[in-house]
Design a protein around this motif. Structure first.
Motif, short mmCIF file in Angstrom:
data_model
loop_
_atom_site.label_atom_id
_atom_site.label_comp_id
_atom_site.label_asym_id
_atom_site.label_seq_id
_atom_site.Cartn_x
_atom_site.Cartn_y
_atom_site.Cartn_z
N ASP A 22 -125.94 -4.69 38.63
CA ASP A 22 -125.21 -3.75 39.48
C ASP A 22 -125.80 -2.34 39.37
O ASP A 22 -125.85 -1.61 40.37
CB ASP A 22 -123.73 -3.73 39.12
CG ASP A 22 -123.01 -5.01 39.51
OD1 ASP A 22 -123.54 -5.75 40.36
OD2 ASP A 22 -121.93 -5.29 38.94
N SER A 25 -128.99 -2.04 41.37
CA SER A 25 -128.80 -2.21 42.82
C SER A 25 -127.89 -1.14 43.40
O SER A 25 -127.58 -1.18 44.60
CB SER A 25 -128.20 -3.59 43.12
OG SER A 25 -126.91 -3.72 42.54
N SER A 26 -127.49 -0.17 42.60
CA SER A 26 -126.51 0.82 43.07
C SER A 26 -127.14 1.85 43.99
O SER A 26 -128.30 2.24 43.83
CB SER A 26 -125.86 1.52 41.88
OG SER A 26 -126.79 2.35 41.22
N VAL A 27 -126.36 2.32 44.94
CA VAL A 27 -126.79 3.38 45.85
C VAL A 27 -126.94 4.70 45.08
O VAL A 27 -127.83 5.51 45.37
CB VAL A 27 -125.78 3.54 47.00
CG1 VAL A 27 -126.16 4.71 47.89
CG2 VAL A 27 -125.69 2.25 47.81
N LYS A 28 -126.08 4.92 44.08
CA LYS A 28 -126.15 6.16 43.29
C LYS A 28 -127.51 6.30 42.62
O LYS A 28 -128.09 7.39 42.58
CB LYS A 28 -125.04 6.17 42.23
CG LYS A 28 -123.64 6.33 42.80
CD LYS A 28 -122.59 6.35 41.68
CE LYS A 28 -121.19 6.52 42.25
NZ LYS A 28 -120.17 6.52 41.19
N ALA A 30 -130.34 5.00 43.64
CA ALA A 30 -131.33 5.32 44.68
C ALA A 30 -131.28 6.79 45.05
O ALA A 30 -132.33 7.44 45.21
CB ALA A 30 -131.10 4.45 45.91
N VAL A 31 -130.07 7.34 45.18
CA VAL A 31 -129.91 8.75 45.56
C VAL A 31 -130.50 9.66 44.47
O VAL A 31 -131.22 10.63 44.78
CB VAL A 31 -128.42 9.08 45.80
CG1 VAL A 31 -128.22 10.59 45.96
CG2 VAL A 31 -127.91 8.35 47.04
N ASN A 92 -135.12 -0.83 42.32
CA ASN A 92 -133.84 -0.71 43.02
C ASN A 92 -133.89 -1.41 44.37
O ASN A 92 -132.97 -2.14 44.75
CB ASN A 92 -133.50 0.77 43.19
CG ASN A 92 -132.25 1.00 44.01
OD1 ASN A 92 -132.35 1.30 45.21
ND2 ASN A 92 -131.09 0.88 43.41
N LEU A 93 -134.98 -1.20 45.10
CA LEU A 93 -135.14 -1.83 46.41
C LEU A 93 -135.22 -3.35 46.28
O LEU A 93 -134.62 -4.09 47.07
CB LEU A 93 -136.40 -1.28 47.08
CG LEU A 93 -136.69 -1.76 48.51
CD1 LEU A 93 -135.55 -1.39 49.44
CD2 LEU A 93 -138.00 -1.17 49.01
N CYS A 96 -131.74 -4.80 45.47
CA CYS A 96 -130.89 -4.76 46.68
C CYS A 96 -131.29 -5.85 47.66
O CYS A 96 -130.43 -6.49 48.28
CB CYS A 96 -131.00 -3.39 47.35
SG CYS A 96 -130.20 -2.05 46.44
N ARG A 100 -129.10 -9.05 49.44
CA ARG A 100 -128.90 -9.21 50.87
C ARG A 100 -129.58 -10.43 51.45
O ARG A 100 -129.13 -10.99 52.45
CB ARG A 100 -129.43 -7.98 51.61
CG ARG A 100 -128.65 -6.69 51.35
CD ARG A 100 -129.16 -5.59 52.25
NE ARG A 100 -129.03 -5.97 53.66
CZ ARG A 100 -129.72 -5.40 54.64
NH1 ARG A 100 -130.58 -4.45 54.37
NH2 ARG A 100 -129.53 -5.78 55.89
N HIS A 180 -137.99 -3.52 54.61
CA HIS A 180 -137.72 -3.20 53.21
C HIS A 180 -138.78 -3.78 52.28
O HIS A 180 -139.19 -3.13 51.30
CB HIS A 180 -136.33 -3.71 52.82
CG HIS A 180 -135.21 -2.86 53.32
ND1 HIS A 180 -134.68 -3.01 54.57
CD2 HIS A 180 -134.55 -1.82 52.75
CE1 HIS A 180 -133.72 -2.11 54.76
NE2 HIS A 180 -133.61 -1.39 53.66
#
Length: 462
Positions: A22, A25-28, A30-31, A92-93, A96, A100, A180
């Motif tokens: 998790d 794979s988190s958006v946080k 990546a940001v 991270n990519l 993710c 998906r 991606h």
């Protein structure tokens, strides 16, 4: 008891792995990585890359240079932390994508022929047509219409009904995934280039061999020349280069701007030219008597070659040269402030009576600025000849092929995403008195307006 303990251990391990999964794979994450990469790129833009320590000290001071060097801000794009950030973004990519991909693949691959007419009526685009023939005739009509629209068709005959599933543009589902994956490939290429690649500037002088450690070979500029326009402007400049590998000349090429030399993955680009800032061909020294001011001699000294001055007990040696002399009082370092001939100075070893009496810097623009106390002579730098260099950018970019592959596949992914749409149609044919009821419904992943027009066209074909 042992089984319960083992089960608890396995549960804890799965819990830890789930948290790690998790996190990556988190958006946080990546940001944060994007922010740090942006900050690093900005620092690499604001702080000029690849300068000498003396130039950084002159421009920013010794204290700031300490942090610039410590954080590798003088070589941002090949620093360890920039490579780590790129690798973290790629990871991270990838994680993710692993989340998906099963859902996307299911939508791409699954053929759905197990549904009821009630499901069809739940779709936004749906209708019921009473066809004035039996179910087989209705099936034939439906298949002909859908084939005309380039749909791939699956049919299933049941005792009480006929099921038809049709789809086209399934690859449209994979457009974003291909995009991606392409970005992941580009990031891997960038990581390789950042971690084991390099880029730098080096001045080459005619006849001088330079060892290239990244390729384990030597390169020599045999000749450098400039072509001029009739009005005197520079038209182009060239370097005739030879590659020496294992003691043998294996390759020769004349390079110019936009026509580089490449050997063993190392590229040499013609980028500039100029006069040397750290060496001379000749230094012209005027020697005068301190008392009378009489000119004792005008001598031409070869660089770093000691010369006996006839008629005197002097021996002179021009040991160093700086085209733009500068001195940092804090670090007590002497350096060339720039590559321009703004403040030329030569370091002169002066032997008088067989003894080294001084090793002063003498300045072309400021003669007799620092008289030599122990000598009865004054020494003036009356002129000099600095050799011309060919300025080459040297680069090794092991990830460039991956970047190209990723870029081309990214273009393909974008084309698929923008112009190919996954459209699916569900049809259930039921018997009716002297006719058939045809239930039609459909979905599209994009281009809803275009799909609505196509559905109207299909319905209008009955």
């Amino acid at each position: 008891m042992e089984t319960l303990v083992q089960t608890e251990v396995n549960t804890r391990q799965r819990g830890v792995l789930s948290k790690v999964y998790d996190f990556f794979s988190s958006v946080k994450l990546a940001v944060v990585v994007f922010f740090l990469l942006a900050a690093g790129s900005i620092s690499g833009t604001l702080i000029e890359q690849g300068l000498s320590p003396q130039e950084y000290i002159a421009n920013h001071g010794e204290k700031w240079y300490y942090w610039i060097n410590l954080l590798s801000l003088n070589n941002v794009y090949h620093s360890w932390w920039f490579s780590v950030l790129l690798a973290l973004l790629a990871l991270n990519l990838a994680v993710c994508l692993s989340k998906r991909l099963p859902t996307i693949w299911k939508a791409y691959y699954v053929v759905d022929t197990d549904f009821t007419h009630n499901l069809v009526q739940n779709f936004k685009n749906n209708t019921v047509i009473q066809y004035p023939s039996g179910m087989e005739e209705a099936r034939g009509k439906v298949v002909d219409i859908l084939k005309g629209k380039k749909y791939k068709i699956w049919t299933e005959n049941n005792p009480n009904d006929i099921t038809i599933f049709a789809a086209k543009g399934r690859i449209g589902r994979l457009g974003s995934t291909i995009g991606h994956i392409s970005i992941f490939i580009i990031l891997i290429g960038a990581v390789l280039s950042s971690a084991i690649g390099f880029r730098g500037f080096y001045p080459f002088y005619e006849g001088e061999s330079v060892f290239i450690p990244e390729g384990n070979f030597y390169v020599m500029v045999e000749k450098f020349w400039i072509d001029y326009y009739e009005n005197g402007g520079v038209k182009d400049y060239f370097s005739k280069m030879s590659v020496i590998d294992n003691g043998k000349k294996v390759f020769t090429k004349t390079i110019q701007v936009n026509d580089p030399l490449q050997y063993k993955g190392v590229w040499f680009y013609q980028s500039s030219y100029g006069q040397a800032w750290d060496r001379l061909d000749k230094a012209f020294i005027r020697i005068t008597d301190k008392k009378s001011g009489r000119v004792v001699a005008d001598e031409a000294l070869d660089f770093r070659k000691e010369k006996l001055i006839a008629g005197t007990d002097l021996r002179l040696n021009a040991t160093n040269f700086l085209s733009d002399f500068a001195y940092d009082s804090e670090s007590k370092q002497i350096y060339a402030k720039s590559g321009e001939q703004n403040n030329p100075a030569a370091e002169l070893e002066i032997y008088e009576g067989g003894e080294l009496i001084a090793k002063p810097w003498i300045f072309y623009n400021y003669p007799n600025m620092f008289p030599i106390e122990k000598s009865k002579y004054n020494f003036i730098l009356s002129g000099y000849i600095a050799p011309q260099y060919s300025g080459l950018q040297i680069a090794k970019d092991p990830g460039v092929n991956l970047v190209w592959v990723g870029s081309f596949t990214l273009m393909g992914g974008l084309f698929i995403s923008f112009f190919i749409f996954h459209r699916r149609i569900w049809i259930k044919i039921l018997p009716s008195e002297r006719s058939s009821l045809v239930y039609i419904g459909g979905l599209t992943n994009k281009d809803t307006i275009g799909f609505e027009k196509e559905m109207k066209s299909i319905i209008g074909s009955f």
